[in-house]
Design an enzyme around this catalytic site. Sequence first.
Site, PDB file in Angstrom:
ATOM      1  N   SER A   1      22.589  26.138  -8.123  1.00 42.86           N
ATOM      2  CA  SER A   1      23.403  25.075  -8.721  1.00 42.86           C
ATOM      3  C   SER A   1      24.097  24.371  -7.571  1.00 42.86           C
ATOM      4  O   SER A   1      24.291  24.956  -6.493  1.00 42.86           O
ATOM      5  CB  SER A   1      24.457  25.673  -9.646  1.00 42.86           C
ATOM      6  OG  SER A   1      25.421  24.700  -9.991  1.00 42.86           O
TER       7      SER A   1
ATOM      8  N   TYR B   1      30.228  32.565 -11.629  1.00 40.34           N
ATOM      9  CA  TYR B   1      28.921  31.895 -11.577  1.00 40.34           C
ATOM     10  C   TYR B   1      28.734  31.283 -10.181  1.00 40.34           C
ATOM     11  O   TYR B   1      27.707  31.479  -9.535  1.00 40.34           O
ATOM     12  CB  TYR B   1      28.897  30.816 -12.664  1.00 40.34           C
ATOM     13  CG  TYR B   1      27.706  29.894 -12.669  1.00 40.34           C
ATOM     14  CD1 TYR B   1      26.570  30.205 -13.404  1.00 40.34           C
ATOM     15  CD2 TYR B   1      27.735  28.682 -11.978  1.00 40.34           C
ATOM     16  CE1 TYR B   1      25.484  29.346 -13.436  1.00 40.34           C
ATOM     17  CE2 TYR B   1      26.659  27.814 -12.002  1.00 40.34           C
ATOM     18  CZ  TYR B   1      25.533  28.154 -12.744  1.00 40.34           C
ATOM     19  OH  TYR B   1      24.459  27.292 -12.768  1.00 40.34           O
TER      20      TYR B   1
ATOM     21  N   LYS C   1      25.893  32.409  -7.533  1.00 37.05           N
ATOM     22  CA  LYS C   1      24.846  31.423  -7.225  1.00 37.05           C
ATOM     23  C   LYS C   1      24.838  31.122  -5.719  1.00 37.05           C
ATOM     24  O   LYS C   1      23.787  30.833  -5.140  1.00 37.05           O
ATOM     25  CB  LYS C   1      25.051  30.140  -8.027  1.00 37.05           C
ATOM     26  CG  LYS C   1      24.733  30.277  -9.515  1.00 37.05           C
ATOM     27  CD  LYS C   1      23.234  30.368  -9.778  1.00 37.05           C
ATOM     28  CE  LYS C   1      22.912  30.294 -11.264  1.00 37.05           C
ATOM     29  NZ  LYS C   1      21.480  30.275 -11.552  1.00 37.05           N
TER      30      LYS C   1
HETATM   31  N1  NAP Z   1      22.045  23.121 -17.313  1.00 35.31           N
HETATM   32  C1  NAP Z   1      22.574  22.679 -16.164  1.00 35.31           C
HETATM   33  O1  NAP Z   1      23.215  21.614 -16.094  1.00 35.31           O
HETATM   34  C2  NAP Z   1      22.374  23.490 -14.880  1.00 35.31           C
HETATM   35  C3  NAP Z   1      22.877  22.978 -13.664  1.00 35.31           C
HETATM   36  C4  NAP Z   1      22.674  23.704 -12.494  1.00 35.31           C
HETATM   37  C5  NAP Z   1      21.995  24.917 -12.546  1.00 35.31           C
HETATM   38  N2  NAP Z   1      21.546  25.409 -13.722  1.00 35.31           N
HETATM   39  C6  NAP Z   1      20.840  26.705 -13.731  1.00 35.31           C
HETATM   40  O2  NAP Z   1      19.549  26.507 -14.284  1.00 35.31           O
HETATM   41  C7  NAP Z   1      19.144  27.679 -14.982  1.00 35.31           C
HETATM   42  C8  NAP Z   1      18.728  27.306 -16.398  1.00 35.31           C
HETATM   43  O3  NAP Z   1      19.800  26.622 -17.012  1.00 35.31           O
HETATM   44  P1  NAP Z   1      19.675  26.078 -18.509  1.00 35.31           P
HETATM   45  O4  NAP Z   1      20.850  25.204 -18.748  1.00 35.31           O
HETATM   46  O5  NAP Z   1      18.305  25.566 -18.750  1.00 35.31           O
HETATM   47  O6  NAP Z   1      19.898  27.458 -19.307  1.00 35.31           O
HETATM   48  P2  NAP Z   1      19.799  27.765 -20.868  1.00 35.31           P
HETATM   49  O7  NAP Z   1      19.429  26.541 -21.633  1.00 35.31           O
HETATM   50  O8  NAP Z   1      21.035  28.510 -21.233  1.00 35.31           O
HETATM   51  O9  NAP Z   1      18.539  28.789 -20.934  1.00 35.31           O
HETATM   52  C9  NAP Z   1      18.622  30.021 -20.298  1.00 35.31           C
HETATM   53  C10 NAP Z   1      17.273  30.706 -20.393  1.00 35.31           C
HETATM   54  O10 NAP Z   1      17.358  31.953 -19.701  1.00 35.31           O
HETATM   55  C11 NAP Z   1      17.067  33.028 -20.589  1.00 35.31           C
HETATM   56  N3  NAP Z   1      17.889  34.146 -20.153  1.00 35.31           N
HETATM   57  C12 NAP Z   1      19.237  34.214 -20.056  1.00 35.31           C
HETATM   58  N4  NAP Z   1      19.624  35.417 -19.614  1.00 35.31           N
HETATM   59  C13 NAP Z   1      18.492  36.117 -19.400  1.00 35.31           C
HETATM   60  C14 NAP Z   1      18.228  37.427 -18.954  1.00 35.31           C
HETATM   61  N5  NAP Z   1      19.225  38.272 -18.648  1.00 35.31           N
HETATM   62  N6  NAP Z   1      16.945  37.841 -18.840  1.00 35.31           N
HETATM   63  C15 NAP Z   1      15.922  37.003 -19.175  1.00 35.31           C
HETATM   64  N7  NAP Z   1      16.115  35.748 -19.598  1.00 35.31           N
HETATM   65  C16 NAP Z   1      17.384  35.324 -19.720  1.00 35.31           C
HETATM   66  C17 NAP Z   1      17.373  32.466 -21.992  1.00 35.31           C
HETATM   67  O11 NAP Z   1      16.655  33.099 -23.037  1.00 35.31           O
HETATM   68  P3  NAP Z   1      17.235  34.407 -23.798  1.00 35.31           P
HETATM   69  O12 NAP Z   1      18.615  34.074 -24.255  1.00 35.31           O
HETATM   70  O13 NAP Z   1      16.248  34.649 -24.896  1.00 35.31           O
HETATM   71  O14 NAP Z   1      17.199  35.506 -22.779  1.00 35.31           O
HETATM   72  C18 NAP Z   1      16.854  31.041 -21.809  1.00 35.31           C
HETATM   73  O15 NAP Z   1      15.449  31.014 -21.902  1.00 35.31           O
HETATM   74  C19 NAP Z   1      20.327  28.656 -14.919  1.00 35.31           C
HETATM   75  O16 NAP Z   1      20.148  29.583 -13.869  1.00 35.31           O
HETATM   76  C20 NAP Z   1      21.499  27.748 -14.598  1.00 35.31           C
HETATM   77  O17 NAP Z   1      22.506  28.429 -13.911  1.00 35.31           O
HETATM   78  C21 NAP Z   1      21.716  24.724 -14.900  1.00 35.31           C
END
Ligand code: NAP
Length: 195
Positions: A144, A157, A161
């Site tokens: 991130s 977080y 990260k």
């Molecule tokens: N969204 C943003 O703006 C943003 C910005 C910067 C970085 N990121 C990073 O990008 C990544 C994805 O973000 P997102 O917003 O797309 O997340 P999200 O919509 O919350 O989806 C998270 C995914 O990870 C799975 N997951 C969570 N914990 C898990 C575990 N312990 N084991 C296996 N699977 C797991 C969830 O499925 P289940 O619940 O079924 O396990 C889901 O498929 C994250 O690492 C986040 O920190 C996101």
Amino acid sequence: MDLRLRGKVAVLTGASVGIGLAVAEGFAAEGVNLVLAARQRERLEKVAVDIAARHGVRVVPVACDVGTTEGVDALVGAAIQEFNGADILFNNAGTGSNETLMEAPDEKWQAYWELHVMAAVRLARGIVPAMKQRGGGAILHNASICAAQPLGYEPIYNVTKAALMMFSKNLANEVVKDNIRVNTVRRRPTIRRTS
Ligand SMILES: NC(=O)c1ccc[n+]([C@@H]2O[C@H](COP(=O)([O-])OP(=O)(O)OC[C@H]3O[C@@H](n4cnc5c(N)ncnc54)[C@H](OP(=O)(O)O)[C@@H]3O)[C@@H](O)[C@H]2O)c1
């Protein structure tokens, strides 16, 4: 677009919704076979069937918690059993944190550490040997922008990260000789997570 990835194999964590699902779609559209991980089995299996049907690639869903040794072992085991390893690894699973640094107990710190750092460590240990045998590969870590500069929230977080980003840079140094490229994605958050 032809990125010359047809027939390759990618392992993706956190692949049932959000960024992980979008990346899985992108790879599948390029003809990449997939091993997808998330905890909620029903949602993941639905995604796997849907992507396989629309793109004509093989998709293997592995319902597991990648924040545990057992979960990573199951995921690596499936990739090796089904595809003899992988060419691409996308460490994407992650979750936001609401706790303050001063109030969070050790258990909370440990949980974020296991998911954001140790999952990447264990997956690299499991997948890199097979990648080497295939002549190389690519590893991506979804960190991130907060790994480098906090935006004023989600402090645990951000700390974990940042550790993931530094693991990624050091891993890059270690496996470049094996023709494995390691990159970190540092996206600016578009939403504030509540869980
Ligand atoms: N969204 C943003 O703006 C943003 C910005 C910067 C970085 N990121 C990073 O990008 C990544 C994805 O973000 P997102 O917003 O797309 O997340 P999200 O919509 O919350 O989806 C998270 C995914 O990870 C799975 N997951 C969570 N914990 C898990 C575990 N312990 N084991 C296996 N699977 C797991 C969830 O499925 P289940 O619940 O079924 O396990 C889901 O498929 C994250 O690492 C986040 O920190 C996101």
